[in-house]
Write a protein that holds these residues in place. Structure first.
Motif, PDB file in Angstrom:
ATOM      1  N   ILE A 120      -2.203  14.472  -6.232  1.00  0.00           N
ATOM      2  CA  ILE A 120      -3.502  14.436  -6.916  1.00  0.00           C
ATOM      3  C   ILE A 120      -3.294  14.395  -8.432  1.00  0.00           C
ATOM      4  O   ILE A 120      -3.936  13.614  -9.138  1.00  0.00           O
ATOM      5  CB  ILE A 120      -4.384  15.632  -6.493  1.00  0.00           C
ATOM      6  N   GLU A 121      -2.375  15.204  -8.938  1.00  0.00           N
ATOM      7  CA  GLU A 121      -2.068  15.209 -10.377  1.00  0.00           C
ATOM      8  C   GLU A 121      -1.577  13.832 -10.833  1.00  0.00           C
ATOM      9  O   GLU A 121      -2.031  13.301 -11.857  1.00  0.00           O
ATOM     10  CB  GLU A 121      -1.001  16.264 -10.673  1.00  0.00           C
ATOM     11  N   PHE A 122      -0.641  13.237 -10.095  1.00  0.00           N
ATOM     12  CA  PHE A 122      -0.081  11.932 -10.460  1.00  0.00           C
ATOM     13  C   PHE A 122      -1.169  10.855 -10.517  1.00  0.00           C
ATOM     14  O   PHE A 122      -1.131   9.992 -11.386  1.00  0.00           O
ATOM     15  CB  PHE A 122       0.997  11.503  -9.464  1.00  0.00           C
ATOM     16  N   VAL A 123      -2.124  10.922  -9.597  1.00  0.00           N
ATOM     17  CA  VAL A 123      -3.172   9.900  -9.547  1.00  0.00           C
ATOM     18  C   VAL A 123      -4.333  10.256 -10.479  1.00  0.00           C
ATOM     19  O   VAL A 123      -4.718   9.456 -11.333  1.00  0.00           O
ATOM     20  CB  VAL A 123      -3.685   9.703  -8.102  1.00  0.00           C
ATOM     21  N   ASP A 124      -4.890  11.442 -10.316  1.00  0.00           N
ATOM     22  CA  ASP A 124      -6.129  11.803 -11.005  1.00  0.00           C
ATOM     23  C   ASP A 124      -5.934  12.133 -12.491  1.00  0.00           C
ATOM     24  O   ASP A 124      -6.808  11.826 -13.297  1.00  0.00           O
ATOM     25  CB  ASP A 124      -6.804  12.990 -10.320  1.00  0.00           C
ATOM     26  N   GLN A 125      -4.834  12.797 -12.831  1.00  0.00           N
ATOM     27  CA  GLN A 125      -4.619  13.170 -14.229  1.00  0.00           C
ATOM     28  C   GLN A 125      -3.666  12.236 -14.962  1.00  0.00           C
ATOM     29  O   GLN A 125      -3.909  11.865 -16.101  1.00  0.00           O
ATOM     30  CB  GLN A 125      -4.104  14.615 -14.333  1.00  0.00           C
ATOM     31  N   GLU A 126      -2.570  11.856 -14.312  1.00  0.00           N
ATOM     32  CA  GLU A 126      -1.561  11.010 -14.959  1.00  0.00           C
ATOM     33  C   GLU A 126      -1.898   9.514 -14.861  1.00  0.00           C
ATOM     34  O   GLU A 126      -1.292   8.704 -15.556  1.00  0.00           O
ATOM     35  CB  GLU A 126      -0.179  11.265 -14.360  1.00  0.00           C
ATOM     36  N   ASN A 127      -2.844   9.165 -13.988  1.00  0.00           N
ATOM     37  CA  ASN A 127      -3.271   7.768 -13.806  1.00  0.00           C
ATOM     38  C   ASN A 127      -2.129   6.829 -13.421  1.00  0.00           C
ATOM     39  O   ASN A 127      -2.028   5.707 -13.932  1.00  0.00           O
ATOM     40  CB  ASN A 127      -3.991   7.249 -15.062  1.00  0.00           C
ATOM     41  N   CYS A 128      -1.273   7.270 -12.521  1.00  0.00           N
ATOM     42  CA  CYS A 128      -0.205   6.409 -12.016  1.00  0.00           C
ATOM     43  C   CYS A 128      -0.829   5.337 -11.123  1.00  0.00           C
ATOM     44  O   CYS A 128      -1.632   5.644 -10.247  1.00  0.00           O
ATOM     45  CB  CYS A 128       0.806   7.219 -11.212  1.00  0.00           C
ATOM     46  N   ALA A 129      -0.442   4.089 -11.340  1.00  0.00           N
ATOM     47  CA  ALA A 129      -0.930   2.991 -10.502  1.00  0.00           C
ATOM     48  C   ALA A 129      -0.184   2.948  -9.174  1.00  0.00           C
ATOM     49  O   ALA A 129      -0.714   2.497  -8.160  1.00  0.00           O
ATOM     50  CB  ALA A 129      -0.749   1.664 -11.223  1.00  0.00           C
ATOM     51  N   LEU A 130       1.048   3.437  -9.191  1.00  0.00           N
ATOM     52  CA  LEU A 130       1.913   3.450  -8.017  1.00  0.00           C
ATOM     53  C   LEU A 130       2.618   4.788  -7.978  1.00  0.00           C
ATOM     54  O   LEU A 130       3.106   5.279  -9.005  1.00  0.00           O
ATOM     55  CB  LEU A 130       2.937   2.310  -8.116  1.00  0.00           C
ATOM     56  N   VAL A 131       2.652   5.408  -6.797  1.00  0.00           N
ATOM     57  CA  VAL A 131       3.390   6.655  -6.607  1.00  0.00           C
ATOM     58  C   VAL A 131       4.336   6.440  -5.441  1.00  0.00           C
ATOM     59  O   VAL A 131       3.920   6.036  -4.353  1.00  0.00           O
ATOM     60  CB  VAL A 131       2.444   7.848  -6.316  1.00  0.00           C
ATOM     61  N   LEU A 132       5.611   6.699  -5.691  1.00  0.00           N
ATOM     62  CA  LEU A 132       6.635   6.584  -4.652  1.00  0.00           C
ATOM     63  C   LEU A 132       7.205   7.966  -4.392  1.00  0.00           C
ATOM     64  O   LEU A 132       7.705   8.620  -5.306  1.00  0.00           O
ATOM     65  CB  LEU A 132       7.748   5.622  -5.102  1.00  0.00           C
ATOM     66  N   THR A 133       7.085   8.406  -3.150  1.00  0.00           N
ATOM     67  CA  THR A 133       7.664   9.690  -2.773  1.00  0.00           C
ATOM     68  C   THR A 133       8.970   9.423  -2.036  1.00  0.00           C
ATOM     69  O   THR A 133       9.155   8.361  -1.448  1.00  0.00           O
ATOM     70  CB  THR A 133       6.732  10.505  -1.860  1.00  0.00           C
ATOM     71  N   THR A 134       9.859  10.394  -2.044  1.00  0.00           N
ATOM     72  CA  THR A 134      11.101  10.279  -1.297  1.00  0.00           C
ATOM     73  C   THR A 134      11.387  11.614  -0.619  1.00  0.00           C
ATOM     74  O   THR A 134      11.251  12.667  -1.234  1.00  0.00           O
ATOM     75  CB  THR A 134      12.272   9.807  -2.194  1.00  0.00           C
ATOM     76  N   GLY A 135      11.706  11.529   0.664  1.00  0.00           N
ATOM     77  CA  GLY A 135      12.030  12.729   1.427  1.00  0.00           C
ATOM     78  C   GLY A 135      10.859  13.273   2.221  1.00  0.00           C
ATOM     79  O   GLY A 135       9.693  12.972   1.949  1.00  0.00           O
TER      80      GLY A 135
END
Length: 186
Positions: free
Chosen positions: A63-78
């Motif tokens: 939520i932080e990465f999208v809503d606050q940081e405005n990342c267009a793409l989020v890649l998780t690993t693990g």
């Protein structure tokens, strides 16, 4: 890099109890970063974190990465396997506005070329607001194989949800867009 390309903000999130405690060095974020820097033509800003396999923390970080940081793409690993502590897909689905089933199917099919255990993966991809979130495997080799197998569809997906125009080095990954969606070269 030329200013002709849109800047893109990418969130990189390693989910690992042991890496978050420093028991071993995280290799996921460096592998994701290296892949993106090699393949994308856009100027990239990375937001990166290593956190434990705790669903509420994964959800709040996404939520932080999208809503606050405005990342267009989020890649998780693990955290995408069948073990009880592997809750990355569960957390990803919990924060989703829409599920992009085709990505999970394609990742598993692609990775079956390399390992028979790819069918054990619960990787998902979702849209939250104007961001695409994709769960990656944990090992650098598997990260590269996965991204090489699916990324051709990612730039157009990001276009469709209102994100930046992502451009790739065609000799590495040729992005697919319908002719009507291709931005003319400057």
């Amino acid at each position: 890099m030329s200013n002709a390309y849109d800047g893109v903000k990418i969130g990189l999130l390693t989910i690992s109890d042991r890496a978050s405690k420093g028991i071993y060095q995280d290799e996921g974020i460096p592998a994701l970063k290296m892949w993106a820097e090699q393949v994308l033509l856009n100027p990239i800003t990375f937001i990166a974190k290593v956190i434990p396999d705790e669903q509420p923390l994964i959800e709040s970080t996404l939520i932080e990465f999208v809503d606050q940081e405005n990342c267009a793409l989020v890649l998780t690993t693990g955290g995408t396997g069948p073990a009880p502590r592997d809750v990355t897909p569960d957390a990803t689905l919990a924060v989703a506005d829409r599920v992009m089933e085709g990505f999970g199917e394609a990742m598993r099919m692609n990775n079956l070329k390399y390992v028979p255990t790819a069918i054990l993966s619960r990787q998902v991809a979702v849209i939250r607001k104007q961001s695409l979130i994709i769960n990656m495997p944990g090992q650098p080799k598997a990260i590269k194989e996965t991204l090489d197998g699916i990324f051709a569809a990612v730039p157009y997906c990001v276009d469709l949800i209102g994100g930046p125009y992502i451009e790739t080095r065609e000799e590495l990954i040729k992005s697919f867009r319908p002719k009507s969606a291709i931005r003319p070269k400057a």
